[in-house]
Each structure stands twice: as structure tokens, then as C-alpha cells.
Design a protein around this motif. Sequence first.
Motif, PDB file in Angstrom:
ATOM      1  N   ARG A  95      -5.943  -8.034  -6.719  1.00  0.00           N
ATOM      2  CA  ARG A  95      -6.941  -6.967  -6.709  1.00  0.00           C
ATOM      3  C   ARG A  95      -6.255  -5.639  -6.407  1.00  0.00           C
ATOM      4  O   ARG A  95      -5.374  -5.561  -5.542  1.00  0.00           O
ATOM      5  CB  ARG A  95      -8.024  -7.236  -5.664  1.00  0.00           C
ATOM      6  N   SER A  96      -6.655  -4.602  -7.129  1.00  0.00           N
ATOM      7  CA  SER A  96      -6.161  -3.247  -6.888  1.00  0.00           C
ATOM      8  C   SER A  96      -7.284  -2.445  -6.243  1.00  0.00           C
ATOM      9  O   SER A  96      -8.432  -2.512  -6.683  1.00  0.00           O
ATOM     10  CB  SER A  96      -5.732  -2.577  -8.196  1.00  0.00           C
ATOM     11  N   VAL A  97      -6.959  -1.702  -5.209  1.00  0.00           N
ATOM     12  CA  VAL A  97      -7.958  -0.910  -4.495  1.00  0.00           C
ATOM     13  C   VAL A  97      -7.487   0.539  -4.426  1.00  0.00           C
ATOM     14  O   VAL A  97      -6.324   0.809  -4.085  1.00  0.00           O
ATOM     15  CB  VAL A  97      -8.198  -1.445  -3.064  1.00  0.00           C
ATOM     16  N   LYS A  98      -8.396   1.438  -4.738  1.00  0.00           N
ATOM     17  CA  LYS A  98      -8.116   2.870  -4.629  1.00  0.00           C
ATOM     18  C   LYS A  98      -9.110   3.471  -3.636  1.00  0.00           C
ATOM     19  O   LYS A  98     -10.315   3.298  -3.768  1.00  0.00           O
ATOM     20  CB  LYS A  98      -8.246   3.550  -5.997  1.00  0.00           C
ATOM     21  N   ALA A  99      -8.580   4.164  -2.618  1.00  0.00           N
ATOM     22  CA  ALA A  99      -9.423   4.867  -1.653  1.00  0.00           C
ATOM     23  C   ALA A  99      -9.512   6.334  -2.072  1.00  0.00           C
ATOM     24  O   ALA A  99      -8.491   6.976  -2.311  1.00  0.00           O
ATOM     25  CB  ALA A  99      -8.843   4.745  -0.250  1.00  0.00           C
ATOM     26  N   VAL A 100     -10.740   6.847  -2.152  1.00  0.00           N
ATOM     27  CA  VAL A 100     -10.966   8.172  -2.730  1.00  0.00           C
ATOM     28  C   VAL A 100     -11.756   9.054  -1.766  1.00  0.00           C
ATOM     29  O   VAL A 100     -12.719   8.602  -1.126  1.00  0.00           O
ATOM     30  CB  VAL A 100     -11.737   8.055  -4.063  1.00  0.00           C
ATOM     31  N   GLN A 101     -11.341  10.313  -1.660  1.00  0.00           N
ATOM     32  CA  GLN A 101     -12.097  11.358  -0.973  1.00  0.00           C
ATOM     33  C   GLN A 101     -12.023  12.633  -1.807  1.00  0.00           C
ATOM     34  O   GLN A 101     -10.981  12.936  -2.384  1.00  0.00           O
ATOM     35  CB  GLN A 101     -11.529  11.633   0.422  1.00  0.00           C
TER      36      GLN A 101
ATOM     37  N   CYS B  19       0.822  -1.202   0.000  1.00  0.00           N
ATOM     38  CA  CYS B  19       0.000   0.000   0.000  1.00  0.00           C
ATOM     39  C   CYS B  19       0.863   1.262   0.000  1.00  0.00           C
ATOM     40  O   CYS B  19       1.974   1.270   0.532  1.00  0.00           O
ATOM     41  CB  CYS B  19      -0.893   0.050   1.243  1.00  0.00           C
ATOM     42  N   TYR B  20       0.283   2.339  -0.548  1.00  0.00           N
ATOM     43  CA  TYR B  20       0.878   3.665  -0.461  1.00  0.00           C
ATOM     44  C   TYR B  20      -0.189   4.652   0.014  1.00  0.00           C
ATOM     45  O   TYR B  20      -1.309   4.654  -0.497  1.00  0.00           O
ATOM     46  CB  TYR B  20       1.424   4.130  -1.813  1.00  0.00           C
ATOM     47  N   PHE B  21       0.195   5.476   0.992  1.00  0.00           N
ATOM     48  CA  PHE B  21      -0.649   6.585   1.420  1.00  0.00           C
ATOM     49  C   PHE B  21      -0.215   7.806   0.610  1.00  0.00           C
ATOM     50  O   PHE B  21       0.922   8.262   0.726  1.00  0.00           O
ATOM     51  CB  PHE B  21      -0.467   6.850   2.916  1.00  0.00           C
ATOM     52  N   VAL B  22      -1.113   8.348  -0.201  1.00  0.00           N
ATOM     53  CA  VAL B  22      -0.708   9.395  -1.146  1.00  0.00           C
ATOM     54  C   VAL B  22      -1.228  10.782  -0.781  1.00  0.00           C
ATOM     55  O   VAL B  22      -0.698  11.789  -1.254  1.00  0.00           O
ATOM     56  CB  VAL B  22      -1.137   9.039  -2.583  1.00  0.00           C
ATOM     57  N   ARG B  23      -2.285  10.858   0.051  1.00  0.00           N
ATOM     58  CA  ARG B  23      -2.798  12.149   0.505  1.00  0.00           C
ATOM     59  C   ARG B  23      -3.362  12.012   1.911  1.00  0.00           C
ATOM     60  O   ARG B  23      -3.733  10.927   2.339  1.00  0.00           O
ATOM     61  CB  ARG B  23      -3.919  12.675  -0.413  1.00  0.00           C
ATOM     62  N   LYS B  24      -3.431  13.116   2.606  1.00  0.00           N
ATOM     63  CA  LYS B  24      -4.027  13.148   3.936  1.00  0.00           C
ATOM     64  C   LYS B  24      -5.512  12.819   3.843  1.00  0.00           C
ATOM     65  O   LYS B  24      -6.228  13.346   2.993  1.00  0.00           O
ATOM     66  CB  LYS B  24      -3.828  14.532   4.562  1.00  0.00           C
ATOM     67  N   GLY B  25      -5.975  11.928   4.717  1.00  0.00           N
ATOM     68  CA  GLY B  25      -7.390  11.599   4.754  1.00  0.00           C
ATOM     69  C   GLY B  25      -8.181  12.615   5.553  1.00  0.00           C
ATOM     70  O   GLY B  25      -7.693  13.163   6.548  1.00  0.00           O
ATOM     71  N   ASP B  26      -9.399  12.886   5.127  1.00  0.00           N
ATOM     72  CA  ASP B  26     -10.290  13.845   5.779  1.00  0.00           C
ATOM     73  C   ASP B  26     -11.228  13.097   6.716  1.00  0.00           C
ATOM     74  O   ASP B  26     -12.083  12.328   6.257  1.00  0.00           O
ATOM     75  CB  ASP B  26     -11.084  14.611   4.721  1.00  0.00           C
ATOM     76  N   PRO B  27     -11.121  13.284   8.040  1.00  0.00           N
ATOM     77  CA  PRO B  27     -11.982  12.547   8.967  1.00  0.00           C
ATOM     78  C   PRO B  27     -13.436  13.001   8.959  1.00  0.00           C
ATOM     79  O   PRO B  27     -14.277  12.380   9.600  1.00  0.00           O
ATOM     80  CB  PRO B  27     -11.328  12.821  10.330  1.00  0.00           C
ATOM     81  N   LYS B  28     -13.753  14.073   8.221  1.00  0.00           N
ATOM     82  CA  LYS B  28     -15.115  14.601   8.216  1.00  0.00           C
ATOM     83  C   LYS B  28     -16.007  13.938   7.175  1.00  0.00           C
ATOM     84  O   LYS B  28     -17.238  14.125   7.201  1.00  0.00           O
ATOM     85  CB  LYS B  28     -15.090  16.116   7.973  1.00  0.00           C
ATOM     86  N   VAL B  29     -15.416  13.200   6.228  1.00  0.00           N
ATOM     87  CA  VAL B  29     -16.234  12.582   5.172  1.00  0.00           C
ATOM     88  C   VAL B  29     -15.864  11.105   5.044  1.00  0.00           C
ATOM     89  O   VAL B  29     -14.751  10.702   5.390  1.00  0.00           O
ATOM     90  CB  VAL B  29     -16.028  13.296   3.808  1.00  0.00           C
ATOM     91  N   PRO B  30     -16.803  10.273   4.535  1.00  0.00           N
ATOM     92  CA  PRO B  30     -16.497   8.848   4.340  1.00  0.00           C
ATOM     93  C   PRO B  30     -15.435   8.646   3.269  1.00  0.00           C
ATOM     94  O   PRO B  30     -15.074   9.564   2.537  1.00  0.00           O
ATOM     95  CB  PRO B  30     -17.848   8.254   3.907  1.00  0.00           C
ATOM     96  N   VAL B  31     -14.943   7.422   3.183  1.00  0.00           N
ATOM     97  CA  VAL B  31     -13.963   7.035   2.168  1.00  0.00           C
ATOM     98  C   VAL B  31     -14.631   6.076   1.193  1.00  0.00           C
ATOM     99  O   VAL B  31     -15.336   5.144   1.606  1.00  0.00           O
ATOM    100  CB  VAL B  31     -12.735   6.351   2.795  1.00  0.00           C
ATOM    101  N   LEU B  32     -14.438   6.306  -0.100  1.00  0.00           N
ATOM    102  CA  LEU B  32     -14.926   5.394  -1.137  1.00  0.00           C
ATOM    103  C   LEU B  32     -13.792   4.466  -1.547  1.00  0.00           C
ATOM    104  O   LEU B  32     -12.658   4.922  -1.753  1.00  0.00           O
ATOM    105  CB  LEU B  32     -15.431   6.162  -2.355  1.00  0.00           C
ATOM    106  N   TYR B  33     -14.108   3.180  -1.703  1.00  0.00           N
ATOM    107  CA  TYR B  33     -13.113   2.183  -2.103  1.00  0.00           C
ATOM    108  C   TYR B  33     -13.522   1.579  -3.444  1.00  0.00           C
ATOM    109  O   TYR B  33     -14.586   0.972  -3.560  1.00  0.00           O
ATOM    110  CB  TYR B  33     -12.995   1.088  -1.044  1.00  0.00           C
ATOM    111  N   GLN B  34     -12.667   1.770  -4.442  1.00  0.00           N
ATOM    112  CA  GLN B  34     -12.908   1.246  -5.782  1.00  0.00           C
ATOM    113  C   GLN B  34     -11.986   0.054  -6.015  1.00  0.00           C
ATOM    114  O   GLN B  34     -10.768   0.184  -5.902  1.00  0.00           O
ATOM    115  CB  GLN B  34     -12.647   2.330  -6.837  1.00  0.00           C
TER     116      GLN B  34
END
Length: 315
Positions: free
Chosen positions: A108-114, A80-95
Motif C-alpha cells: 500500500r502507498s500512502v500520501k499525507a497531504v496538507q 517513509c519520506y518526510f518531504v515538507r514541514k507539517g502544519d500543526p494548525k490544520v488536519p492531515v489527509l491520508y490518501q
Amino acid sequence: MSSPQALEDEQGGGDPPRDLRSVLVTSVLNLELLDEDLFRGRHYWVPSNQRLFGGQIVGQALVAAAKSVTEDVHVHSLHCYFVRKGDPKVPVLYQVERTRTGVSFSVRSVKAVQHGRPIFICQASFQKAQPSPVQHQFSMPTVPPPEELLGHEALINQYLRDPNLQEKYRVGLNRIAAREVPIEIKLVNLPTLSQLQSMEPKQMFWVRARGYIGEGDMKMHCCVAAYISDYAFLGTALLPHQLQHKVHFMVSLDHSMWFHAPFRADHWMLYECESPWAGGSRGLVHGRLWRRDGVLAMSCAQEGVIRVKPRDSKL
């Protein structure tokens, strides 16, 4: 692969009450299905730095990936790579992208999006169980069992009862005690104040999920272990420097895991962590998660950004 009952006996049993279900299963790692291979995850615990906990993102991403493979395959590695700071105020979408589905291995490749941008990317590989005559592992360290050690809360309360404890430390300990962290920790070889000045970048602690998960789906135990693996992990690189420097900024860059043997994440396991190197404002940490019967269940590695300032700095 061991049967659930055999595995429970090997790990020493000690089930939590069945009516106290682990919040990691009922909430943190319980993703909402939005569309095929698209999931939404919510937050349970946010660290004091107001960044999303990296273990939550890794665990949720692995849940999403595991939902796209058949029951007869299990995760053996993820990167895994963490590429940006996550925002605790909104949910995370996983594609989830079904990169490859093979006879023995699937990827499987997974992308977490905010906010329309990726904050995390992950590759997970799954394998059908295969026997092998080639087997070996390191030996588990000899340490006191968890029953002989103080829990996190009891340890903090012990410090707080010390009338000589400075107020600034008292405030910090009370903040730690107030966190609703869904895992239990018991430190091994707690250092004395004099030992803090010459600590090696190594630590060990017993760890398990709070509440009951059960023998059930091994995939869920791996997802819970992914969550657990990031807790206090990168901090291992700071142990030799904690009296000279205080953390100005610390965040994970990448996280890799390898799963070796079945385990119960709601039973005590020994987490052995060591940092072989730090420099260039980065630190590298290796970890091993041991079952109580001495079986190496999982290995992991992480590198992160570590920026510090002198203890006497007013910046």
C-alpha cells in the motif's frame, strides 16, 4: 503467531487499568473516514519546534494503510519520506493507493497531504503469516528492569529539587514536564555530568504507550510502535556533541521499520538506539525494540537533517 494470552505472559503482563484507555488509540490514531481509502487525522501533541511530530504522521499513515488490507495480513515493513514541514494548525489527509494485493504479500502507498501538497509519502508491505525454519536474532542487552528505574517525570522532579540547578535548565525542564506526551519512558544508564563529555552515540530506554490498549488487533500495536519509534530517536546522533553544540535545526528525512514478532505496545519494551554515522549536516540512527522476554519485536532506521551552532554562539 503467539496467542494474546501467551504473548501477555511472555512480555511480563503488567496491564494498565482497563478503564484508562490509551489516548493513542482513542484519539491520535483514530482516523476519520472521508471516502474510500481517504482519511483525516488530527493532532494531539505538537513539539516545541511547532512542527508535527514525525511519529504521529508515520503511525497515522500506517493506520490508513492497514484499513485497506484484510484481517489475515500484517505489516512487516514500511519505508517513509518526510518531504515538507507539517502544519500543526490544520488536519492531515491520508490518501491510500492499493498498489498490489497478492496471495502472500500486499503493498500500500500512502500520501499525507496538507494545503493540497504532499508532506509525507510511505510504502507499507503486508504479509500473511508463514512458518519458516530459517530463524535467528541478536541477543537482547542485559539491563535493569523498568521497575528499578526512575520514570521521566520522577527524573525531572529529581533534577528540579537540586538547589544548585541553573535557572535556564530549570525553565527547560519545567517545559518538558508540562508536555502531555502519550508514552512513558525510563532511561537506562543515565549519564553523570562528567560522562556527558565523552558519550557514545548510543542510548537505551524502556518505553510503552500510556494507558490500556489490550491484546486486540496486532495492527494497532504496530501503529502505536510506529508512533513511539520516532520519539528521541534522531537525537541519538547528537549525544557525543551536546556539550559543544546546541541544535539550530533538526528534522527527519526518512524513516524505515521492520516488524519481526508480535508484541504489546502498552507493555514495557526496551528501545536500543545507536548512530553509526553523522556528517554532511545529516545523522543516521538504527534502532531495535525488544520485548521483555528477549524477543526482537521490531527494527528501524532513520536519517535526518542536523544543523547546530556552537554553545557560545550568539546567533
